[in-house]
Design a protein around this motif. Sequence first.
Motif, short mmCIF file in Angstrom:
data_model
loop_
_atom_site.label_atom_id
_atom_site.label_comp_id
_atom_site.label_asym_id
_atom_site.label_seq_id
_atom_site.Cartn_x
_atom_site.Cartn_y
_atom_site.Cartn_z
N GLU A 284 0.82 -1.21 0.00
CA GLU A 284 0.00 0.00 0.00
C GLU A 284 0.86 1.27 0.00
O GLU A 284 0.37 2.37 -0.25
CB GLU A 284 -0.97 0.02 1.18
N GLU A 285 2.17 1.10 0.28
CA GLU A 285 3.06 2.28 0.30
C GLU A 285 3.84 2.45 -1.00
O GLU A 285 4.49 3.46 -1.20
CB GLU A 285 4.05 2.14 1.46
N ASP A 286 3.78 1.44 -1.86
CA ASP A 286 4.61 1.44 -3.07
C ASP A 286 3.80 1.95 -4.26
O ASP A 286 3.58 1.22 -5.24
CB ASP A 286 5.09 -0.01 -3.29
N LEU A 287 3.36 3.21 -4.19
CA LEU A 287 2.40 3.73 -5.18
C LEU A 287 2.96 3.76 -6.60
O LEU A 287 2.24 3.55 -7.57
CB LEU A 287 1.93 5.12 -4.75
N GLY A 301 -7.32 -3.16 -5.37
CA GLY A 301 -6.66 -2.63 -4.16
C GLY A 301 -7.44 -3.02 -2.92
O GLY A 301 -8.61 -2.68 -2.78
N ASP A 302 -6.74 -3.74 -2.03
CA ASP A 302 -7.35 -4.14 -0.75
C ASP A 302 -6.70 -3.28 0.34
O ASP A 302 -7.21 -2.21 0.70
CB ASP A 302 -7.14 -5.64 -0.54
N ASP A 303 -5.50 -3.70 0.81
CA ASP A 303 -4.77 -2.87 1.78
C ASP A 303 -4.52 -1.47 1.21
O ASP A 303 -4.45 -0.50 1.94
CB ASP A 303 -3.40 -3.50 2.11
N LEU A 304 -4.39 -1.40 -0.11
CA LEU A 304 -4.09 -0.11 -0.76
C LEU A 304 -5.12 0.97 -0.40
O LEU A 304 -4.76 2.10 -0.10
CB LEU A 304 -4.05 -0.30 -2.29
N PHE A 305 -6.41 0.60 -0.45
CA PHE A 305 -7.46 1.61 -0.22
C PHE A 305 -8.11 1.48 1.16
O PHE A 305 -8.69 2.44 1.65
CB PHE A 305 -8.55 1.49 -1.29
N ALA A 306 -8.07 0.28 1.74
CA ALA A 306 -8.68 0.03 3.05
C ALA A 306 -10.13 0.53 3.11
O ALA A 306 -10.57 1.08 4.12
CB ALA A 306 -7.83 0.65 4.17
N SER A 316 -6.01 6.90 -6.33
CA SER A 316 -6.61 6.05 -7.36
C SER A 316 -5.97 6.20 -8.74
O SER A 316 -6.11 5.31 -9.57
CB SER A 316 -8.10 6.35 -7.48
N HIS A 317 -5.27 7.31 -8.96
CA HIS A 317 -4.75 7.58 -10.31
C HIS A 317 -3.95 6.40 -10.85
O HIS A 317 -2.86 6.11 -10.36
CB HIS A 317 -3.89 8.84 -10.32
N GLN A 318 -4.47 5.75 -11.81
CA GLN A 318 -3.84 4.60 -12.51
C GLN A 318 -3.42 3.48 -11.57
O GLN A 318 -2.73 2.56 -11.99
CB GLN A 318 -2.57 5.03 -13.26
N ALA A 319 -3.78 3.57 -10.31
CA ALA A 319 -3.26 2.57 -9.38
C ALA A 319 -3.89 1.21 -9.58
O ALA A 319 -3.25 0.20 -9.41
CB ALA A 319 -3.49 3.04 -7.95
#
Length: 402
Positions: A284-287, A301-306, A316-319
């Motif tokens: 989630e920190e490695d954008l 995205g799971d942990d990414l967005f919580a 969210s941009h292209q993530a």
Amino acid sequence: MSSIRSLSAYSVLSSNGMPTVEVKITLQSGITAHAAAPKGQSCGKFEKTEHRDQDGLRVSEALRMCEFTVAPAFIGRDSADHLDLDKTLMSLAHDGKPLPSNVTLPVSIALAIAHSKEIGQDLSHYIGGISQHATIPIPCINMINGGIHGNNQSLLQEYLILPHGASSFSEAISWAVTICHNLKLNLKKKGLLAGVGDEGGFVLATDSVTAPFDILLESIHTSGLSDAHVSLGIDCAASGYYHKHMYVDYPGLPGEKQSAEVSTFLKNLAQTYPITYIEDPFSEEDLNAWASFDVEAHIIGDDLFATNAKRLNNVSHQAANGIMIKPNQVGTLSDTMQTIMQARLLGYNTVFAHRSADTEDTWISELAIGFQADMIKFGNIIRGERTAKYNALLRFFRIKNL
Ligand code: PGA
Ligand code: ZN
């Protein structure tokens, strides 16, 4: 319209044999409703969840918060104000600290269920899906558990099948049934079956990160199906391997690796196997790694967005192109709703999910129906706390002929 007569909290069992919080709300009309809190075991750092307890002590603390902080603020309030009461929940403090989500979520859901019943509806109907649901959510079914859920750090956390070619929800599940039993037979024949993991997926006696794909494909073919009917998915739960900007012992990549090496590894997997779903490929920190990952698949995205609308908006941009919806990551039904609305605005797919430690409660199925989930992720089809959630959808879609 009816006011809240009582709110009580007690401990019930979670599927990992640990206690969790269940809340019961009774309205003046006599209507009652209850909801239980699920628990994650591979939690992201942006989750509101604060109950990574091993001993149940945090559960007793949560019960005290319900009794001494929430109940006095809720009793006498109208159940129709449940969205406003969600705001109250998020503003309440106990010993100077915000309430954790194993308090806020079961209260929020139990109240929404009580209010739905009060007006003669079930939760999904109240949320609004029943008249509109025109397509089925794709079930993402976790057949093989690795990582902390499967006690095998050489494997990815989840190997999923996606019966995307099924024409109805029941057909999707019946394919999963056949594949699951063929998989078990194939694993037994090869001497690879080591048990069942936290989410009902099989635990494998192998340290080959690709063996699960091969055996899943074999089992899909033995079931008379092909990748036109069923594709594969993975949850990499990558945050757990990320330390000081490097990935350490990422499954299939022993030692320290840069993001670019992880990216190439996953791209190769996606070229070799019919993988259409990749969840949390990076931390989630490695954008930057997320932004430059160009595999054509559902990138979730799971942990990414919580499950957090603000975080979704910010990163969210292209993530990714999809988001896990796990209400206990954010805290209440209204916060979850906000995130779903934000996801829709961004054109993101929504994946409504259980947690690895869960109960047989089915409110997540009601939310998936009500909010018209694009996908659902409830684990394998062979443990009661998972089958309860699939069965709720089977009942619903049978009536809808979908
Ligand atoms: P958790 O795992 O519920 O243990 O967080 C599920 C997932 O990562 O999707
Ligand atoms: Zn995940």
